[in-house]
Design a protein around this motif. Structure first.
Motif, PDB file in Angstrom:
ATOM      1  N   UNK A 183       0.827  -1.207   0.000  1.00  0.00           N
ATOM      2  CA  UNK A 183       0.000   0.000   0.000  1.00  0.00           C
ATOM      3  C   UNK A 183       0.861   1.257   0.000  1.00  0.00           C
ATOM      4  N   UNK A 184       1.966   1.219   0.752  1.00  0.00           N
ATOM      5  CA  UNK A 184       2.795   2.407   0.926  1.00  0.00           C
ATOM      6  C   UNK A 184       3.793   2.655  -0.197  1.00  0.00           C
ATOM      7  N   UNK A 185       4.106   1.635  -0.983  1.00  0.00           N
ATOM      8  CA  UNK A 185       5.245   1.750  -1.904  1.00  0.00           C
ATOM      9  C   UNK A 185       5.057   2.742  -3.039  1.00  0.00           C
ATOM     10  N   UNK A 186       3.829   3.192  -3.268  1.00  0.00           N
ATOM     11  CA  UNK A 186       3.603   4.172  -4.334  1.00  0.00           C
ATOM     12  C   UNK A 186       3.925   5.591  -3.888  1.00  0.00           C
ATOM     13  N   UNK A 187       4.134   5.797  -2.593  1.00  0.00           N
ATOM     14  CA  UNK A 187       4.270   7.150  -2.053  1.00  0.00           C
ATOM     15  C   UNK A 187       5.639   7.814  -2.251  1.00  0.00           C
ATOM     16  N   UNK A 188       6.758   7.154  -1.966  1.00  0.00           N
ATOM     17  CA  UNK A 188       8.039   7.853  -2.079  1.00  0.00           C
ATOM     18  C   UNK A 188       8.440   8.140  -3.521  1.00  0.00           C
ATOM     19  N   UNK A 189       9.080   9.285  -3.707  1.00  0.00           N
ATOM     20  CA  UNK A 189       9.617   9.658  -5.019  1.00  0.00           C
ATOM     21  C   UNK A 189      11.097   9.283  -5.016  1.00  0.00           C
ATOM     22  N   UNK A 190      11.440   8.232  -5.752  1.00  0.00           N
ATOM     23  CA  UNK A 190      12.813   7.715  -5.791  1.00  0.00           C
ATOM     24  C   UNK A 190      13.446   8.058  -7.125  1.00  0.00           C
ATOM     25  N   UNK A 191      14.599   8.723  -7.061  1.00  0.00           N
ATOM     26  CA  UNK A 191      15.295   9.134  -8.282  1.00  0.00           C
ATOM     27  C   UNK A 191      16.727   8.627  -8.236  1.00  0.00           C
ATOM     28  N   UNK A 192      17.104   7.873  -9.261  1.00  0.00           N
ATOM     29  CA  UNK A 192      18.465   7.345  -9.362  1.00  0.00           C
ATOM     30  C   UNK A 192      19.241   8.121 -10.412  1.00  0.00           C
ATOM     31  N   UNK A 193      20.367   8.702  -9.998  1.00  0.00           N
ATOM     32  CA  UNK A 193      21.260   9.319 -10.963  1.00  0.00           C
ATOM     33  C   UNK A 193      22.046   8.232 -11.662  1.00  0.00           C
ATOM     34  N   UNK A 194      22.307   8.380 -12.944  1.00  0.00           N
ATOM     35  CA  UNK A 194      22.914   7.297 -13.716  1.00  0.00           C
ATOM     36  C   UNK A 194      24.315   7.635 -14.255  1.00  0.00           C
ATOM     37  N   UNK A 195      24.981   8.595 -13.637  1.00  0.00           N
ATOM     38  CA  UNK A 195      26.348   8.934 -14.029  1.00  0.00           C
ATOM     39  C   UNK A 195      27.299   7.935 -13.380  1.00  0.00           C
ATOM     40  N   UNK A 196      28.006   7.155 -14.197  1.00  0.00           N
ATOM     41  CA  UNK A 196      28.900   6.130 -13.658  1.00  0.00           C
ATOM     42  C   UNK A 196      29.986   6.725 -12.778  1.00  0.00           C
ATOM     43  N   UNK A 197      30.350   7.976 -13.025  1.00  0.00           N
ATOM     44  CA  UNK A 197      31.403   8.615 -12.246  1.00  0.00           C
ATOM     45  C   UNK A 197      30.931   9.005 -10.846  1.00  0.00           C
ATOM     46  N   UNK A 198      29.639   9.113 -10.666  1.00  0.00           N
ATOM     47  CA  UNK A 198      29.109   9.510  -9.363  1.00  0.00           C
ATOM     48  C   UNK A 198      27.617   9.277  -9.274  1.00  0.00           C
ATOM     49  N   UNK A 199      27.174   8.012  -9.222  1.00  0.00           N
ATOM     50  CA  UNK A 199      25.736   7.722  -9.156  1.00  0.00           C
ATOM     51  C   UNK A 199      25.119   8.256  -7.864  1.00  0.00           C
ATOM     52  N   UNK A 200      23.899   8.723  -7.970  1.00  0.00           N
ATOM     53  CA  UNK A 200      23.204   9.293  -6.817  1.00  0.00           C
ATOM     54  C   UNK A 200      21.881   8.577  -6.606  1.00  0.00           C
ATOM     55  N   UNK A 201      21.321   8.721  -5.409  1.00  0.00           N
ATOM     56  CA  UNK A 201      19.998   8.181  -5.101  1.00  0.00           C
ATOM     57  C   UNK A 201      19.324   9.117  -4.118  1.00  0.00           C
ATOM     58  N   UNK A 202      18.128   9.581  -4.465  1.00  0.00           N
ATOM     59  CA  UNK A 202      17.386  10.469  -3.589  1.00  0.00           C
ATOM     60  C   UNK A 202      15.986   9.924  -3.351  1.00  0.00           C
ATOM     61  N   UNK A 203      15.432  10.255  -2.189  1.00  0.00           N
ATOM     62  CA  UNK A 203      14.049   9.916  -1.855  1.00  0.00           C
ATOM     63  C   UNK A 203      13.361  11.208  -1.436  1.00  0.00           C
ATOM     64  N   UNK A 204      12.318  11.568  -2.159  1.00  0.00           N
ATOM     65  CA  UNK A 204      11.607  12.824  -1.905  1.00  0.00           C
ATOM     66  C   UNK A 204      12.572  14.001  -1.864  1.00  0.00           C
ATOM     67  N   UNK A 205      13.571  13.956  -2.738  1.00  0.00           N
ATOM     68  CA  UNK A 205      14.528  15.044  -2.847  1.00  0.00           C
ATOM     69  C   UNK A 205      15.694  14.984  -1.884  1.00  0.00           C
ATOM     70  N   UNK A 206      15.699  14.015  -0.980  1.00  0.00           N
ATOM     71  CA  UNK A 206      16.774  13.896   0.012  1.00  0.00           C
ATOM     72  C   UNK A 206      17.817  12.877  -0.434  1.00  0.00           C
ATOM     73  N   UNK A 207      19.090  13.260  -0.354  1.00  0.00           N
ATOM     74  CA  UNK A 207      20.174  12.342  -0.673  1.00  0.00           C
ATOM     75  C   UNK A 207      20.249  11.271   0.410  1.00  0.00           C
ATOM     76  N   UNK A 208      20.067  10.014   0.009  1.00  0.00           N
ATOM     77  CA  UNK A 208      20.068   8.918   0.984  1.00  0.00           C
ATOM     78  C   UNK A 208      21.168   7.901   0.686  1.00  0.00           C
TER      79      UNK A 208
END
Length: 238
Positions: A68-93
């Motif tokens: 039920x909850x899994x649709x709520x967070x906004x997850x964004x994966x950066x795809x730069x091999x030199x420095x991949x990023x991952x954010x949840x609701x805009x926060x670097x995690x």
């Protein structure tokens, strides 16, 4: 980053799967960098989802609550091999998702079909928006997420080799031996859970090339996979 001569305009998808300690994260990033491709750490996406569930006090041992909850967070994966990023609701995690609390619960969250359906959609979206292609690493890239991938690789290594590599990584981070032993046991548990789950288990796709890294150096593994991609996708890394 090395330049790439494309044989066609179709994005290349390199799917690399394997258990913990097989070296797939390090190898995948290196291959992507060498060939000028994007990089996607799908395990980080499942960790990000788990981190959000824990932070929002969702009972991760209740599959229905997680679904039920899994649709709520906004997850964004950066795809730069030199420095991949991952954010949840805009926060670097990128740091918090590697903690022991997330590690202990990520397999339970990843086993929920609704979670996998949502993240598979995001993963495919990441691949479709790359100009030249992507190297995606995880546990079901070749078997489920990208069944028509240009190149599929299943990395493996002996249990002893994987345990030794993981222990070396943890020692380099300054962890004590008791913690290292506990985390090694947890990794074995996660591999067993991921291999036996009903939805998208950790498995080698029937058409994936098997690469055993037990006796190979990192450079040898990177070279082997780079050669496969160059041959099948018509890429040439300068």
């Amino acid at each position: 980053m090395d330049s790439v001569d494309r044989a066609s305009n179709s994005p290349v998808v390199v799917a690399i799967d394997g258990p913990s300690g097989s070296g797939k994260s390090t190898v995948s990033r290196a291959v992507a960098a060498r060939l000028g491709l994007s990089f996607l750490d799908t395990g980080a996406m499942y960790r990000a989802m788990t981190w959000w569930m824990l932070a929002n006090e969702v009972d991760v041992d209740d599959p229905e609550a997680v679904a039920i909850a899994c649709a709520k967070p906004v997850i964004v994966s950066g795809t730069d091999a030199a420095g991949p990023t991952i954010t949840v609701d805009g926060q670097d995690v990128s740091g918090p998702i590697r903690g022991p609390e997330v590690t202990a619960k990520v397999s339970a969250v990843a086993a929920v079909p609704a979670v996998r359906a949502r993240l598979v959609e995001l993963q495919r979206g990441c691949a479709s928006h790359t100009a030249r292609g992507i190297v995606a690493e995880g546990r079901d890239m070749g078997s489920v997420v990208f069944p028509d991938a240009t190149v599929k690789v299943f990395l493996t290594a002996s249990e002893q080799a994987r345990a030794e590599r993981r222990a070396a990584e943890l020692r380099a981070k300054g962890l004590d031996e008791a913690t290292i032993t506990a985390m090694a046991a947890d990794l074995a548990r996660r591999d067993a859970a991921d291999s036996s789950r009903e939805t998208a288990p950790l498995t080698r796709a029937a058409d994936a090339d098997l690469v055993d890294t037990s006796e190979l150096t990192l450079d040898q593994v990177i070279g082997t996979i780079t050669a496969l991609v160059e041959d099948r996708a018509g890429l040439t890394a300068a």
